[in-house]
Design an enzyme around this catalytic site. Structure first.
Site, PDB file in Angstrom:
ATOM      1  N   THR A   8      -2.124   1.787  -8.020  1.00 36.17           N
ATOM      2  CA  THR A   8      -3.299   2.346  -8.689  1.00 36.17           C
ATOM      3  C   THR A   8      -2.891   3.363  -9.745  1.00 36.17           C
ATOM      4  O   THR A   8      -3.426   3.381 -10.859  1.00 36.17           O
ATOM      5  CB  THR A   8      -4.234   2.993  -7.654  1.00 36.17           C
ATOM      6  N   SER A  39      -5.471   4.550  -0.718  1.00 36.89           N
ATOM      7  CA  SER A  39      -5.069   3.144  -0.763  1.00 36.89           C
ATOM      8  C   SER A  39      -6.217   2.278  -1.282  1.00 36.89           C
ATOM      9  O   SER A  39      -7.355   2.374  -0.814  1.00 36.89           O
ATOM     10  CB  SER A  39      -4.657   2.681   0.636  1.00 36.89           C
ATOM     11  N   SER A  40      -5.905   1.425  -2.263  1.00 35.75           N
ATOM     12  CA  SER A  40      -6.908   0.477  -2.763  1.00 35.75           C
ATOM     13  C   SER A  40      -7.082  -0.637  -1.724  1.00 35.75           C
ATOM     14  O   SER A  40      -6.127  -1.323  -1.391  1.00 35.75           O
ATOM     15  CB  SER A  40      -6.457  -0.124  -4.100  1.00 35.75           C
ATOM     16  N   GLU A  79       2.341  -8.720   2.249  1.00 35.66           N
ATOM     17  CA  GLU A  79       2.169  -7.913   3.457  1.00 35.66           C
ATOM     18  C   GLU A  79       2.771  -8.618   4.666  1.00 35.66           C
ATOM     19  O   GLU A  79       2.453  -9.788   4.936  1.00 35.66           O
ATOM     20  CB  GLU A  79       0.686  -7.613   3.704  1.00 35.66           C
ATOM     21  N   ASN A 119      -0.952   5.474   2.888  1.00 36.31           N
ATOM     22  CA  ASN A 119      -1.373   5.985   1.588  1.00 36.31           C
ATOM     23  C   ASN A 119      -2.705   6.696   1.744  1.00 36.31           C
ATOM     24  O   ASN A 119      -3.632   6.166   2.370  1.00 36.31           O
ATOM     25  CB  ASN A 119      -1.499   4.818   0.592  1.00 36.31           C
ATOM     26  N   SER A 169       0.836  -1.194   0.000  1.00 38.23           N
ATOM     27  CA  SER A 169       0.000   0.000   0.000  1.00 38.23           C
ATOM     28  C   SER A 169       0.873   1.247   0.000  1.00 38.23           C
ATOM     29  O   SER A 169       1.792   1.383   0.801  1.00 38.23           O
ATOM     30  CB  SER A 169      -0.904  -0.004   1.237  1.00 38.23           C
ATOM     31  N   GLY A 170       0.558   2.164  -0.917  1.00 38.63           N
ATOM     32  CA  GLY A 170       1.327   3.402  -1.009  1.00 38.63           C
ATOM     33  C   GLY A 170       2.456   3.345  -1.998  1.00 38.63           C
ATOM     34  O   GLY A 170       3.176   4.332  -2.182  1.00 38.63           O
ATOM     35  N   GLY A 209       0.251  -6.211  -2.687  1.00 41.08           N
ATOM     36  CA  GLY A 209       1.560  -6.863  -2.652  1.00 41.08           C
ATOM     37  C   GLY A 209       1.683  -7.699  -1.384  1.00 41.08           C
ATOM     38  O   GLY A 209       0.759  -7.784  -0.561  1.00 41.08           O
TER      39      GLY A 209
END
Length: 1050
Positions: A113, A161-162, A389, A158, A108-109, A387
């Site tokens: 996206t 973040s998605s 984690e 983020n 994330s971040g 990704g």
């Protein structure tokens, strides 16, 4: 202008392709990333894989010019860029009919996206144009804002973040124009709906709705703008810097309209979002029943009431569903009460299910709009998914996310090796097996149908009896204890190993990216993901059309006693479908990395990047890619790039490119084991060989540059010299021409002089024969004629001005011209006077005639005259026709008034004056009262015999009347006026122009008689000292004498 790059190796900062990194280690890998990041080079290759570093700022590398620069270019032709990968994938799909997929991974971040947006925007920019094509492209691009609003949230890592995985298949026709697409979503983080970690927000749509919706919309949805009124919204991060929720809400509404949502569908979606917010405000209180069991009751039913009104549900039905749970087993139904904890669980489960099903419906609805109705031709898939984690506290979500990444790593290794092997076979290079870590054993540990972790979790959830997270861990310890990639406290103890970093309630898996510790707490509940049947049936009873679609299992006619599939089972099936889909396509990889946790630009945190490099398996990617040959290149570009290193190939090689490369490598004495010749490419085993070629090329380019500079400077100097020489010849030619012209003119002038003297001598010699005594007269006449000609020409140039009063005249040059000079002066004066008069208008002419007559009457006779010359004769000084005061008097006059002025009528008794209006027409003189305008006397002009005035500068005049006339009854008039000259001149002119009467006599004398009734009075003018401000005074001396004292003028 800088030279255009023709290769990845040109102007390279660090190493653009990690496959060429030498020596290869994790430290050198990170150092290369940092070096490129510090120089704003955020993209780096690992073969055909793109590593993308998030710069946390805007860079000028995504302009339309950049799109054109990378369009239809070879992948390694320019510096690394995401556009190069997008172009390679698009051209392979369009030109070679190969389905493509672009896999974007990272934490994330890291910018996943944004990377997917860049890929889609590039493809949209380079594909065809047209109204229908543009509509499809716009719909595909506008699906992003909708999904981001409902599926993205602000996290500590983020701001956008998605919180779900997305896979989009974009379908193209045979020309490469987009036809539509299909979107698949994976594992929405629905737990965020009911609870967010500190410093994070709920999904964007909640804040956008409250900030951007109109007051009327919020009123219909029964909502307030204040975030603090809703329990599901965290307040510590409700407002995010740089994020305009109100503007984003308008963007989402517009995007939904473009994608194809109807207005009633948008309203239904917003009603469900509002219902989720209302659901979070429902609170419960405990109540004890008479049988001793605990049950729950809703504290404040207002939010429940508003929610039921929004969704069209009977309040009592939903209230009972929150208080009771019905369990059906075969033919029996058992209803049990819910305590407060169970009621809150049911409320949160409903909120999570309502939002996650709404999100799935949105994806399905978007797919309906962008789906392809024609036969499918080519497909490009874009996968934007979490990704790997590794958190301090890892739970069920991290477990299945990491399982997905294990599968992606497995397919990456398989497809990369398969691609390598296919290229080797295609080029006729011997294939040698490459040793690498095969993570299939880890995937089997998780997904095996018999004794895999997910299978055992499902078995534990389905078995009767007491099921807890601890019993699940016991089962794992029993089945997986001997697995080399599984660790737990119990399995360690059984091997007489002590590991205090491994708590009792946790297990550890050795993933390809490293060891991850999972806490089993919540695994069973999250895998079950149960929603009580009572709540499903209550939702189905709603009058809201969308709610019925979201909860089909609540239909009483289709009651299914079979337990719904678990979350793990559904995710494993989805991942399996995704893997099968990806294996049918040519993969393209984008690995996203975040450089720091502060979301700040220009900061590179080495430990954080090292962690991501490990769990993304980038080092493994490099090792697999360079296990055989590290670099390969087609013969034509290879020869073109390095041909200057060999005299036989420079500057032109006439034969086949492969033979040229063979000559080149032989001349450079590169060891044979360092390269191999394929059918269309040369394969270089070690990066050191490539760098050797590049270094030799760099030195050769410097030598060639020096040679080119030398030749250029010589050419430039020669060109300059030839230009100067040519210029000198031109200048010399022009100068010689000029010198010859001047010489010729001098000779010609001298010749003319000689000729003139010669002709004069000849004429004089011939004339002497005929010269006689009359020669003197001829010379005299000629001289006089020449003098007159010179005189007239001189007079022409010295002529005075055209003003009649200009008395200047040129001096007489010769005495004998005195008479002519005087006569010419007179004639010129008369001529210019005539010219001057010809310019006069009739009015101006009349004025000058009056002035001329005044001059004839008074010049040198009356002292007052000189001061009147410059004053124009105005005539009507009172503007009697315009002044409303004299309207009555003006109407009484039959003729045009020639003069109107105020005069003083002198009284014989005391010599004082009385103001009277003096009017003069062509037939009479009228005296009227100044104040009232009443006519006091009217004298016909025939009754007027003469006018008497003094020689002084006074304004006195006497109008003498004919004896015996009707006007002479009261006697003559003695008057005084400032406009004496004008009055008498006009009287005289009228008398001179009248044919029926005699001309008026003007008597100018300092002593004259005036008839007052029966007596004659003498008026005498004397000069005296100034009194009363230089004014004229009149006094009565006796009955027969009036004395007028006129001040002496200096």
């Amino acid at each position: 202008m800088p030279l255009k790059n023709t290769s990845l190796l040109d102007n390279m900062i660090g190493v653009g392709d990690m496959v060429l990194l030498e020596p290869l280690s994790e430290d050198s890998f990170l150092e290369n990333l940092k070096n490129r990041f510090d120089h704003n080079e955020i993209y780096t290759y690992i073969g055909s894989v793109v590593i993308s570093m998030n710069p946390y700022r805007s860079l000028p590398i995504y302009t339309p010019d950049k799109v054109e620069e990378y369009r239809n270019r070879n992948f390694y032709e320019l510096s690394p860029h995401i556009y190069a990968l997008a172009d390679e994938a698009y051209r392979s799909l369009r030109d070679q009919d190969k389905d493509q997929c672009i896999l974007i991974t990272g934490e994330s971040g890291a910018g996943k996206t944004e990377a997917s947006k860049l890929v889609m925007s590039y493809v949209a920019a380079v594909c065809g144009k047209g109204q229908e094509v543009n509509k499809v492209k716009e719909q595909l691009l506008q699906s992003n804002p909708v999904l981001e609003a409902f599926g993205n949230a602000k996290t500590v890592r983020n701001d956008n973040s998605s919180r779900f995985g997305k896979y989009m298949d974009i379908e193209f026709d045979f020309k490469g124009d987009p036809l539509g697409g299909v979107i698949s979503n994976y594992l929405l983080e629905k737990s965020r709906v009911v609870k967010q970690p500190r410093g994070e927000r709920n999904f964007h749509i909640f804040y956008q709705l409250l900030s951007g919706a109109s007051d009327d919309t919020l009123k219909k949805l029964k909502l307030h703008r204040d975030f603090s009124k809703y329990n599901y919204l965290s307040l510590d991060s409700a407002v995010v810097n740089g994020l305009d929720d109100a503007a984003n809400f308008r963007t989402v509404r517009n995007a939904m309209q473009i994608v194809g949502f109807m207005e009633d569908e948008v309203q239904s979606v917003l009603e469900l979002v509002a219902a989720v917010l209302k659901l979070g405000n429902i609170e419960f209180k405990p109540e004890s029943r008479c049988n001793g069991t605990d049950e729950s009751r809703i504290k404040d039913k207002n939010d429940l009431k508003e929610m039921c009104e929004l969704l069209g549900i009977e309040q009592s039905v939903l209230e009972r569903a929150f208080s009771y749970r019905t369990v059906e087993a075969k033919m029996e139904k058992v209803s049990t009460t819910l305590n407060v904890a169970q009621a809150y669980y049911a409320r949160d489960a409903l909120a999570k299910n309502l939002y996650s099903r709404l999100f799935s419906w949105l994806v399905t609805r978007i797919n309906e709009s962008i789906k392809v109705t024609k036969t499918r031709h080519k497909v490009m898939g874009v996968l934007d998914i979490y990704g790997f984690e590794i958190f301090e506290d890892n739970s069920f979500e991290q477990f299945i996310i990491n399982y997905c990444n294990e599968k992606l790593q497995q397919i990456f290794i398989e497809l990369t090796l398969r691609e390598e092997q296919e290229e080797y076979v295609r080029e006729g290079i011997e294939w040698t097996n490459i040793e690498y870590f095969n993570n299939a054993i880890i995937c089997d540990l998780i997904e095996n149908n018999q004794n895999g972790i997910l299978a055992m979790l499902d078995e534990e959830c389905l078995r009767p009896g007491t099921v807890t997270d601890e019993t699940f861990l016991d089962k794992l310890n029993t089945v997986c204890a001997e697995h080399q990639h599984f660790e737990s406290r119990l399995s360690k103890n059984s091997k007489f190993l002590t590991d205090h970093s491994l708590p009792h309630s946790c297990f550890r898996i050795q993933h390809y990216a490293g060891k991850v510790l999972y806490r089993v707490e919540g695994f069973v509940d999250k895998n079950n993901d149960l929603l009580y049947r009572d709540l499903s049936q209550a939702m189905y009873k709603a009058n809201h059309s969308l709610i019925k679609q979201l909860f089909p299992e609540g239909n009483p006619a289709k009651v299914n006693l079979k337990r719904p599939p678990t979350a793990g089972f559904q995710f494993r099936a989805s991942v399996g479908t995704l893997m099968r889909n990806l294996q049918t396509k040519n993969p393209n990889y984008i690995r996203c990395i975040k450089p720091n946790d502060k979301k700040a630009s220009h900061i590179f945190t080495e430990s954080l990047v090292r962690h991501q490099v490990r769990y993304l398996g980038l080092m493994e990617n490099v090792r697999v890619r360079r296990a055989g040959y590290a670099f390969r290149q087609a013969y034509e570009p290879c020869l073109e790039r390095y041909k200057m290193l060999c005299k036989r190939t420079w500057p032109h090689w006439r034969g086949p490119a492969r033979e040229g490369v063979e000559v080149l490598m032989a001349d450079l004495q590169v060891p044979a084991e360092e390269f191999s010749y394929g059918r269309s490419k040369i394969f270089i085993r070690n990066p050191r060989t490539l760098f050797f070629l590049e270094e030799r090329r760099r030195q050769c380019l410097q030598d060639l540059a020096t040679l080119i500079q030398k030749i250029y400077r010589g050419w430039k100097c020669r060109s300059q010299f030839l230009l100067l020489k040519k210029s000198q010849i031109v200048v010399a030619a022009w100068y010689r021409r000029y010198a010859q012209q001047k010489k010729y003119q001098r000779i010609k002038s001298a010749t003319t002089v000689v000729q003139s003297y010669t002709r004069g001598w000849q004429v004089r010699r011939e004339y002497r024969k005929f010269f006689r005594a009359n020669a003197g007269k001829k010379i005299y006449d000629f001289t006089i004629q020449r003098i007159m000609q010179k005189y007239f020409l001189g007079l022409k140039s010295t002529m005075p001005s055209m003003s009649p009063i200009d008395k200047n005249w040129p001096a007489r040059p010769y005495l004998f011209l005195d008479g002519v000079h005087t006569e010419l002066r007179r004639i010129f004066h008369l001529w210019r006077c005539k010219k001057y008069r010809s310019q006069f208008t009739e009015e101006k002419k009349a004025v000058y005639e009056e002035k001329l007559e005044a001059s004839e009457i008074f010049k040198d006779k009356k002292a007052l005259y000189p001061s009147s010359v410059s004053q124009p004769f105005k005539g009507d000084y009172l503007e009697i026709s315009k002044n409303p005061k004299y309207q009555k008097l003006s109407s009484a006059m039959d003729e045009k008034v020639l003069l109107a002025d105020v005069v003083n009528k002198i009284n014989r008794a005391n010599g004082k004056g009385t103001a009277r209006i003096f009017l003069l027409t062509k037939k009479s003189v009228v005296l009227a009262d100044q104040k009232t305008g009443q006519v006091k006397a009217s004298v016909p002009l025939p009754d007027l015999t003469s006018v008497s005035v003094s020689t002084q500068s006074d304004g006195f005049f006497a109008l003498k009347l004919k004896e015996g006339s009707a006007s002479a009854v009261k006697g003559d008039f003695l008057l005084s006026s400032e406009h004496l000259i004008e009055i008498i001149t006009k009287l005289h002119r009228i008398g001179a122009t009248a044919a029926d009467r005699e001309q008026l006599n003007i008597d100018i004398s300092d002593e004259f008689l005036v008839q007052f009734k029966q007596d004659k009075v003498c008026v005498k003018f004397i000069q005296g000292a100034p009194k009363n401000g230089n004014s004229v005074s009149c006094k009565r001396k006796n009955n027969r004498l009036l004395e007028v004292s006129v001040p002496t003028t200096a």
